[in-house]
Scaffold this active site. Structure first.
Site, PDB file in Angstrom:
ATOM      1  N   LYS A 111       7.224   0.725   8.296  1.00  0.00           N
ATOM      2  CA  LYS A 111       7.459  -0.558   7.701  1.00  0.00           C
ATOM      3  C   LYS A 111       8.865  -1.057   7.853  1.00  0.00           C
ATOM      4  CE  LYS A 111       4.073  -0.129   4.080  1.00  0.00           C
ATOM      5  NZ  LYS A 111       3.802  -0.294   2.773  1.00  0.00           N
ATOM      6  N   LYS A 192      -3.508   1.708  11.783  1.00  0.00           N
ATOM      7  CA  LYS A 192      -4.542   2.060  10.644  1.00  0.00           C
ATOM      8  C   LYS A 192      -4.784   0.786   9.913  1.00  0.00           C
ATOM      9  CE  LYS A 192      -1.809   2.753   6.427  1.00  0.00           C
ATOM     10  NZ  LYS A 192      -2.379   2.151   5.418  1.00  0.00           N
ATOM     11  N   LYS A 195      -3.606  -3.406   4.356  1.00  0.00           N
ATOM     12  CA  LYS A 195      -3.439  -4.784   3.616  1.00  0.00           C
ATOM     13  C   LYS A 195      -2.312  -5.741   4.046  1.00  0.00           C
ATOM     14  CE  LYS A 195      -3.979  -2.565  -0.848  1.00  0.00           C
ATOM     15  NZ  LYS A 195      -2.783  -1.924  -0.729  1.00  0.00           N
TER      16      LYS A 195
HETATM   17  N1  AQP Z   1      -6.691   2.544   6.708  1.00  0.00           N
HETATM   18  C1  AQP Z   1      -6.856   3.337   5.845  1.00  0.00           C
HETATM   19  N2  AQP Z   1      -7.779   4.495   6.063  1.00  0.00           N
HETATM   20  C2  AQP Z   1      -8.030   5.329   4.753  1.00  0.00           C
HETATM   21  N3  AQP Z   1      -7.472   5.182   3.717  1.00  0.00           N
HETATM   22  C3  AQP Z   1      -6.285   4.398   3.793  1.00  0.00           C
HETATM   23  N4  AQP Z   1      -5.778   3.894   2.663  1.00  0.00           N
HETATM   24  C4  AQP Z   1      -4.752   2.892   2.837  1.00  0.00           C
HETATM   25  N5  AQP Z   1      -5.346   2.218   4.030  1.00  0.00           N
HETATM   26  C5  AQP Z   1      -6.046   3.186   4.445  1.00  0.00           C
HETATM   27  C6  AQP Z   1      -5.650   4.582   1.272  1.00  0.00           C
HETATM   28  O1  AQP Z   1      -5.519   3.846   0.216  1.00  0.00           O
HETATM   29  C7  AQP Z   1      -4.875   3.932  -0.989  1.00  0.00           C
HETATM   30  C8  AQP Z   1      -3.980   2.840  -1.234  1.00  0.00           C
HETATM   31  O2  AQP Z   1      -2.975   2.678  -0.306  1.00  0.00           O
HETATM   32  P1  AQP Z   1      -2.046   1.488  -0.294  1.00  0.00           P
HETATM   33  O3  AQP Z   1      -2.055   0.655  -1.783  1.00  0.00           O
HETATM   34  O4  AQP Z   1      -0.763   2.057   0.448  1.00  0.00           O
HETATM   35  O5  AQP Z   1      -2.982   0.573   0.908  1.00  0.00           O
HETATM   36  P2  AQP Z   1      -2.608  -0.041   2.445  1.00  0.00           P
HETATM   37  O6  AQP Z   1      -3.798  -0.742   2.726  1.00  0.00           O
HETATM   38  O7  AQP Z   1      -2.091   1.030   3.054  1.00  0.00           O
HETATM   39  O8  AQP Z   1      -1.580  -0.954   1.538  1.00  0.00           O
HETATM   40  P3  AQP Z   1      -0.398  -1.879   2.798  1.00  0.00           P
HETATM   41  O9  AQP Z   1       0.707  -2.454   1.640  1.00  0.00           O
HETATM   42  O10 AQP Z   1      -0.883  -2.604   3.657  1.00  0.00           O
HETATM   43  O11 AQP Z   1       0.314  -0.497   3.017  1.00  0.00           O
HETATM   44  P4  AQP Z   1       0.628  -0.278   4.563  1.00  0.00           P
HETATM   45  O12 AQP Z   1       1.543  -1.524   5.382  1.00  0.00           O
HETATM   46  O13 AQP Z   1       1.411   0.906   4.689  1.00  0.00           O
HETATM   47  O14 AQP Z   1      -0.551  -0.105   5.208  1.00  0.00           O
HETATM   48  C9  AQP Z   1      -4.059   5.229  -0.413  1.00  0.00           C
HETATM   49  O15 AQP Z   1      -4.564   6.225  -1.029  1.00  0.00           O
HETATM   50  C10 AQP Z   1      -3.995   5.091   1.218  1.00  0.00           C
HETATM   51  O16 AQP Z   1      -4.005   6.360   1.575  1.00  0.00           O
END
Ligand code: AQP
Length: 341
Positions: A111, A192, A195
């Site tokens: 990040k 991955k 969001k």
């Molecule tokens: N791609 C994914 N596959 C499986 N599980 C996932 N999680 C997130 N992405 C995946 C799981 O969802 C929960 C909430 O995580 P988060 O709020 O950190 O979601 P995110 O989509 O990862 O959000 P961001 O803001 O976009 O963060 P980054 O940029 O780091 O990806 C968690 O249990 C997570 O494991």
């Protein structure tokens, strides 16, 4: 009864990875566990979101959790910033975690590499996350695979605090699903699904069924036209197999046996995903008409959460040598009216 805790950031629209990696497990855990779920808005501040958008997406995230099946009668559902104990315990966690440990976190490396401004909060994120978890005497933390390293660090922090100050925290364990633990972006299957990356390869839970079908149709695969599960050699195809396996409660290897062509695999995966998303979308639309009800649920949840969090924070403060807080009652003679002279 074991206690379960997990949280999600209101950092954008929820996607299929959130659902398969986390939310489906959260819903399942409500049946036989004490479940505590949280919209972690303080974590979202690490990327300085627009205030109006943050307010809106916090309520949207709570509505989405309810739509996905979180039942406020069986689970505690609340917003992190409504329970001040999270921020206070986070400071004690920052004083317990090492700088070198935080520097090794791969999510921080990823990040911080993407942002122009890297906040100190992004660096210390795992300390706040540890506070979130440890405040509720949590046994199990259902998360996707991307959170594995953070939860392992949380265990280390809890154990270090307990060694320094005596038994204070329950040491939690992560629970990561076998299929769906790491849903990859359909356009970049080495990244991955996320969001915060606004990618056409992200499948939103609220996407229209036709849009979902189109995204799967266009999913990046490879040119050898063989269907088998190998996330390293065949990331795109393996991602589709993993999604279909998770959506239909099978293993990716078992799913692969039914396919010889990519087209059929993509179409069946899109159908299975749409079947999973349809009731969630419907419920979300219903809830959008009742924002006051969502706020009421969150207020009740915050009061229930605080009653547990306050006791744990007092225990941590006391064991670490902080003297009890004074109680700010008016003196018996009524001389303190709280007004300015
Ligand atoms: N791609 C994914 N596959 C499986 N599980 C996932 N999680 C997130 N992405 C995946 C799981 O969802 C929960 C909430 O995580 P988060 O709020 O950190 O979601 P995110 O989509 O990862 O959000 P961001 O803001 O976009 O963060 P980054 O940029 O780091 O990806 C968690 O249990 C997570 O494991």
């Amino acid at each position: 009864m074991a206690r379960v805790f997990s949280g999600i950031q209101p950092s954008g629209s929820m996607h299929l990875g959130n659902l398969l990696g986390a939310l489906r497990n959260w819903v399942a855990y409500q049946n036989e566990h004490q479940a505590v779920y949280c919209v972690v808005d303080l974590h979202a501040l690490t990327s300085a979101p627009d205030p109006a958008e943050l307010r809106q997406s916090t309520l949207a995230a709570a509505s989405m959790l309810l739509s996905a099946g979180i039942d406020p009668e069986r689970s505690v559902l609340f917003v992190q910033s409504a329970v001040g104990e999270h921020a206070e315990l986070a400071w004690m966690m920052e004083c317990t975690v090492g700088f070198g440990e935080l520097r090794r976190m791969t999510q921080f490396k990823d990040k911080s590499g993407r942002s122009e401004f890297v906040s100190a909060g992004l660096f210390t994120y795992p300390a706040l996350q540890s506070a979130d978890i440890l405040l509720y005497d949590t046994d199990l933390v259902p998360v996707g695979d991307d959170q594995r390293q953070h939860i392992e660090l949380c265990r280390d922090i809890a154990e270090r605090f307990n060694r320094r100050y005596g038994d204070t925290f329950t040491v939690p364990t992560h629970v990561i699903p076998e299929a769906g633990a790491r849903v990859m972006d359909l356009q970049n299957p080495n990244d991955k699904m996320s969001k915060s990356l606004d990618s056409p390869g992200t499948v939103g839970i609220l996407d229209d069924p036709a849009v979902v079908a189109r995204k799967f149709k266009r999913a990046v695969t490879d040119s050898d036209n063989e269907v088998y599960y190998d996330p390293v050699a065949k990331p795109g195809v393996s991602n589709l197999l993993g999604i279909l396996a998770s959506a239909t409660d099978r293993s990716p290897e078992a799913v692969a046996e039914h396919y010889t062509q990519y087209g059929r695999l993509k179409a069946d995966t899109a159908d299975a995903v749409n079947n999973l998303l349809a009731p969630i979308r419907d419920r979300y639309l219903e809830l959008s008409a009742e924002p006051a009800e969502v706020v009421r649920i969150l207020e009740t949840g915050a009061a229930r959460a605080r009653s547990v969090a306050a006791a744990t924070l007092d225990r941590a403060r006391n064991n670490a040598g902080l003297i009890p807080r004074p109680s700010f009652h008016s003196p018996p003679d009524g001389s303190d009216t709280g007004t300015k002279p």
